[in-house]
Design a protein around this motif. Structure first.
Motif, PDB file in Angstrom:
ATOM      1  N   LEU A 131      20.885 -48.176 -34.611  1.00  0.00           N
ATOM      2  CA  LEU A 131      21.694 -47.287 -35.440  1.00  0.00           C
ATOM      3  C   LEU A 131      23.105 -47.155 -34.865  1.00  0.00           C
ATOM      4  O   LEU A 131      23.268 -47.055 -33.652  1.00  0.00           O
ATOM      5  CB  LEU A 131      21.063 -45.886 -35.485  1.00  0.00           C
ATOM      6  N   ASN A 132      24.099 -47.128 -35.744  1.00  0.00           N
ATOM      7  CA  ASN A 132      25.449 -46.850 -35.264  1.00  0.00           C
ATOM      8  C   ASN A 132      25.596 -45.336 -35.097  1.00  0.00           C
ATOM      9  O   ASN A 132      24.690 -44.569 -35.436  1.00  0.00           O
ATOM     10  CB  ASN A 132      26.519 -47.458 -36.183  1.00  0.00           C
ATOM     11  N   ASP A 133      26.724 -44.905 -34.578  1.00  0.00           N
ATOM     12  CA  ASP A 133      26.927 -43.474 -34.295  1.00  0.00           C
ATOM     13  C   ASP A 133      26.764 -42.606 -35.542  1.00  0.00           C
ATOM     14  O   ASP A 133      26.144 -41.544 -35.495  1.00  0.00           O
ATOM     15  CB  ASP A 133      28.303 -43.235 -33.673  1.00  0.00           C
ATOM     16  N   GLU A 134      27.326 -43.053 -36.643  1.00  0.00           N
ATOM     17  CA  GLU A 134      27.241 -42.281 -37.890  1.00  0.00           C
ATOM     18  C   GLU A 134      25.801 -42.196 -38.381  1.00  0.00           C
ATOM     19  O   GLU A 134      25.340 -41.130 -38.811  1.00  0.00           O
ATOM     20  CB  GLU A 134      28.138 -42.908 -38.962  1.00  0.00           C
ATOM     21  N   GLU A 135      25.077 -43.318 -38.313  1.00  0.00           N
ATOM     22  CA  GLU A 135      23.678 -43.316 -38.738  1.00  0.00           C
ATOM     23  C   GLU A 135      22.825 -42.407 -37.840  1.00  0.00           C
ATOM     24  O   GLU A 135      21.953 -41.684 -38.321  1.00  0.00           O
ATOM     25  CB  GLU A 135      23.115 -44.738 -38.714  1.00  0.00           C
ATOM     26  N   MET A 136      23.114 -42.439 -36.542  1.00  0.00           N
ATOM     27  CA  MET A 136      22.375 -41.591 -35.605  1.00  0.00           C
ATOM     28  C   MET A 136      22.608 -40.117 -35.923  1.00  0.00           C
ATOM     29  O   MET A 136      21.670 -39.325 -35.950  1.00  0.00           O
ATOM     30  CB  MET A 136      22.799 -41.895 -34.167  1.00  0.00           C
ATOM     31  N   GLU A 137      23.853 -39.762 -36.159  1.00  0.00           N
ATOM     32  CA  GLU A 137      24.169 -38.373 -36.487  1.00  0.00           C
ATOM     33  C   GLU A 137      23.521 -37.960 -37.805  1.00  0.00           C
ATOM     34  O   GLU A 137      22.970 -36.862 -37.925  1.00  0.00           O
ATOM     35  CB  GLU A 137      25.684 -38.168 -36.546  1.00  0.00           C
ATOM     36  N   THR A 138      23.552 -38.848 -38.790  1.00  0.00           N
ATOM     37  CA  THR A 138      22.935 -38.560 -40.084  1.00  0.00           C
ATOM     38  C   THR A 138      21.428 -38.378 -39.930  1.00  0.00           C
ATOM     39  O   THR A 138      20.853 -37.421 -40.464  1.00  0.00           O
ATOM     40  CB  THR A 138      23.237 -39.691 -41.097  1.00  0.00           C
ATOM     41  N   LEU A 139      20.792 -39.282 -39.189  1.00  0.00           N
ATOM     42  CA  LEU A 139      19.348 -39.177 -38.970  1.00  0.00           C
ATOM     43  C   LEU A 139      19.016 -37.854 -38.279  1.00  0.00           C
ATOM     44  O   LEU A 139      18.105 -37.134 -38.697  1.00  0.00           O
ATOM     45  CB  LEU A 139      18.838 -40.355 -38.140  1.00  0.00           C
TER      46      LEU A 139
END
Length: 150
Positions: A131-139
């Motif tokens: 996961l990229n940073d944005e995906e990690m934060e969204t998850l």
């Protein structure tokens, strides 16, 4: 082998069930890998969880440990008994409640956590590298929202 389509319970329900299955599979895969790592230190996952929470939070009652590790009172009592037997924790009577004990991590317990935790943290980081940073934060935000809604 093609499996016949399952009965639909409605679009949203089907999505919820599929999402649950993916979440459960991801959890089980990560848990299995970390269990193998933790077992290499001759600890069970439950023993690790108790040691970790004591290491990072300090001395705690059995009830608080049970809540923080999401265990059951009976199981956590046995885990603590075994950790005491092995010299990883000690207990003292709770000065505020004579029926309760405060559990404290020993130096031996601190030593094993300090030995295994850095690689445990790196392992967890590596599982989420996809996961990229944005995906990690969204998850994170979506899972937190789901957890708080229950």
């Amino acid at each position: 082998m093609k499996i016949n389509a399952l009965k639909s319970y409605g679009s949203n329900t089907d999505k919820a069930m599929s999402t649950w299955i993916q979440l459960f599979r991801a959890f089980n895969k990560i848990r299995a890998k970390e269990s193998l790592y933790i077992h290499s230190f001759d600890l069970t996952m439950n023993q690790f969880q108790v040691l970790e929470v004591l290491y990072h939070r300090g001395d705690l009652s059995i009830g608080t440990i049970t809540t923080l590790t999401m265990g059951t009172p009976g199981n956590i009592t046995v885990v603590i008994k075994n950790l005491k037997r092995d010299g990883f924790v000690t207990s003292i009577p709770d000065p505020k409640d004579k029926r309760s004990s405060i559990i404290s991590i020993t130096q031996k317990g601190k030593d094993i956590i300090e030995q295994l935790f850095p690689d445990h943290a790196k392992n967890l980081e590596s599982y989420f590298d996809v996961l990229n940073d944005e995906e990690m934060e969204t998850l994170f935000n979506l899972l937190r929202k789901l957890q708080k809604s229950q």
